[in-house]
Design a protein around this motif. Structure first.
Motif, mmCIF file in Angstrom:
data_model
loop_
_atom_site.group_PDB
_atom_site.id
_atom_site.type_symbol
_atom_site.label_atom_id
_atom_site.label_comp_id
_atom_site.label_asym_id
_atom_site.label_seq_id
_atom_site.Cartn_x
_atom_site.Cartn_y
_atom_site.Cartn_z
ATOM 1 N N ARG A 15 0.839 -1.200 0.000
ATOM 2 C CA ARG A 15 0.000 0.000 0.000
ATOM 3 C C ARG A 15 0.876 1.253 0.000
ATOM 4 N N PRO A 16 0.634 2.174 -0.948
ATOM 5 C CA PRO A 16 1.430 3.405 -1.009
ATOM 6 C C PRO A 16 1.315 4.215 0.276
ATOM 7 N N GLU A 17 2.452 4.836 0.654
ATOM 8 C CA GLU A 17 2.535 5.729 1.813
ATOM 9 C C GLU A 17 2.155 5.049 3.136
ATOM 10 N N LYS A 18 2.120 3.713 3.136
ATOM 11 C CA LYS A 18 1.784 3.010 4.378
ATOM 12 C C LYS A 18 2.777 1.876 4.647
ATOM 13 N N ASP A 19 3.048 1.081 3.622
ATOM 14 C CA ASP A 19 3.957 -0.056 3.770
ATOM 15 C C ASP A 19 5.385 0.337 3.396
ATOM 16 N N GLU A 20 6.311 -0.583 3.632
ATOM 17 C CA GLU A 20 7.737 -0.343 3.335
ATOM 18 C C GLU A 20 8.343 -1.592 2.706
ATOM 19 N N VAL A 21 9.297 -1.369 1.810
ATOM 20 C CA VAL A 21 10.051 -2.468 1.205
ATOM 21 C C VAL A 21 11.505 -2.342 1.636
ATOM 22 N N VAL A 22 12.057 -3.433 2.172
ATOM 23 C CA VAL A 22 13.469 -3.482 2.564
ATOM 24 C C VAL A 22 14.177 -4.462 1.626
ATOM 25 N N GLN A 73 14.101 -1.618 -11.308
ATOM 26 C CA GLN A 73 13.088 -2.342 -10.535
ATOM 27 C C GLN A 73 12.843 -1.655 -9.196
ATOM 28 N N LEU A 74 13.924 -1.174 -8.570
ATOM 29 C CA LEU A 74 13.775 -0.446 -7.310
ATOM 30 C C LEU A 74 13.055 0.881 -7.537
ATOM 31 N N ASP A 75 13.299 1.489 -8.678
ATOM 32 C CA ASP A 75 12.632 2.753 -8.989
ATOM 33 C C ASP A 75 11.129 2.554 -9.175
ATOM 34 N N ARG A 76 10.717 1.359 -9.596
ATOM 35 C CA ARG A 76 9.285 1.056 -9.699
ATOM 36 C C ARG A 76 8.619 1.163 -8.326
ATOM 37 N N ILE A 77 9.355 0.725 -7.288
ATOM 38 C CA ILE A 77 8.817 0.805 -5.921
ATOM 39 C C ILE A 77 8.697 2.263 -5.498
ATOM 40 N N LYS A 78 9.742 3.038 -5.760
ATOM 41 C CA LYS A 78 9.732 4.461 -5.393
ATOM 42 C C LYS A 78 8.602 5.208 -6.103
ATOM 43 N N SER A 79 8.379 4.875 -7.366
ATOM 44 C CA SER A 79 7.361 5.594 -8.146
ATOM 45 C C SER A 79 5.947 5.340 -7.629
ATOM 46 N N ARG A 80 5.753 4.290 -6.834
ATOM 47 C CA ARG A 80 4.442 3.996 -6.235
ATOM 48 C C ARG A 80 4.286 4.635 -4.851
ATOM 49 N N ASN A 81 5.231 5.492 -4.472
ATOM 50 C CA ASN A 81 5.204 6.146 -3.148
ATOM 51 C C ASN A 81 5.250 5.141 -2.005
ATOM 52 N N ILE A 82 6.061 4.110 -2.176
ATOM 53 C CA ILE A 82 6.273 3.119 -1.124
ATOM 54 C C ILE A 82 7.689 3.310 -0.586
ATOM 55 N N ALA A 83 7.819 3.423 0.729
ATOM 56 C CA ALA A 83 9.132 3.648 1.342
ATOM 57 C C ALA A 83 10.081 2.496 1.000
ATOM 58 N N LEU A 84 11.317 2.847 0.647
ATOM 59 C CA LEU A 84 12.299 1.846 0.214
ATOM 60 C C LEU A 84 13.595 2.011 0.990
ATOM 61 N N CYS A 114 21.565 3.441 -4.192
ATOM 62 C CA CYS A 114 21.315 4.891 -4.251
ATOM 63 C C CYS A 114 19.878 5.225 -4.631
ATOM 64 N N VAL A 115 19.170 4.288 -5.224
ATOM 65 C CA VAL A 115 17.768 4.526 -5.578
ATOM 66 C C VAL A 115 16.892 4.592 -4.329
ATOM 67 N N ALA A 116 17.296 3.892 -3.268
ATOM 68 C CA ALA A 116 16.481 3.787 -2.054
ATOM 69 C C ALA A 116 16.374 5.129 -1.329
#
Length: 204
Positions: free
Chosen positions: A123-130, A149-160, A177-179
């Motif tokens: 869920r954007p702005e709620k969950d996190e990916v490590v 692939q990591l930028d795909r996570i960032k573009s969904r507003n999910i903390a990385l 560096c994308v994180a």
């Protein structure tokens, strides 16, 4: 009689050749199936909370006596009732992915599938990916795809968050560096983005 003997020998040779050809075709088909099975990507999903809780319970079974253990289990049941469920919409979830890179970034295909699976449910702005990241770097196009692939996570507003235990150099550092945040152990090797090439030098 001589004709029958020659015909029998010819027939035996023909059968031998046909059997040999069929054996070769069957062996080639088996190898193709094996290679296809080997290439098939598998995604393993594991709930880390359950794993950690099982380890904790095993330790308590060894350390605590029966009375202490009984009290501990009762306290855990009470805490479990008060604790919000993982399925609760307000509970933050952390998804942990691993990337163990080589010079060709050959793990990128499996990593891409893992990212796609996480994006289906996170869920954007709620969950996190490590991301547990380990790589000495390698080919630009492979690590460029992994960083994308990591930028795909960032573009969904999910903390990385990128975690590095040992090394994230060159292409591995580019991924880190994308994180939003990089967490590294004190002696981890970080950085060193560059290109190394060898060219023949003809002098005179």
């Amino acid at each position: 009689m001589e004709f029958l003997n020659e015909y029998g020998i010819f027939l035996a040779k023909a059968i031998t050749v046909v059997v040999a050809i069929l054996f070769i075709i069957a062996a080639a088909g088996g190898a193709a199936v094996k290679s296809r099975k080997h290439d098939r990507k598998e995604l393993h999903v594991e709930k880390l909370n359950d794993k950690l809780n099982e380890t904790l319970k095993d330790m308590e079974d060894c350390v605590l006596d029966k009375d202490q253990l009984k009290k501990q289990r009762k306290a855990e049941k009470k805490a479990e009732k008060r604790k919000p469920s993982d399925k609760d919409e307000d509970t933050k979830r952390v998804y942990v992915l691993s990337f163990d890179g080589d010079i060709k970034a050959s793990a990128v295909d499996t990593f891409r599938e893992a990212v796609t699976a996480v994006l289906e449910i996170a869920r954007p702005e709620k969950d996190e990916v490590v991301v547990k990241l380990e790589s000495p770097g390698g080919m630009v196009h492979g690590y460029g795809l992994a960083a994308a692939q990591l930028d795909r996570i960032k573009s969904r507003n999910i903390a990385l968050t990128a975690c590095v235990d040992k090394v994230a150099a060159s292409g591995g550092y580019m991924m880190a560096c994308v994180a939003d945040k990089i967490v590294a152990s004190p002696f981890a090797i970080m950085g060193s983005i560059g290109v190394v090439a060898q060219l023949p030098n003809f002098h005179r």
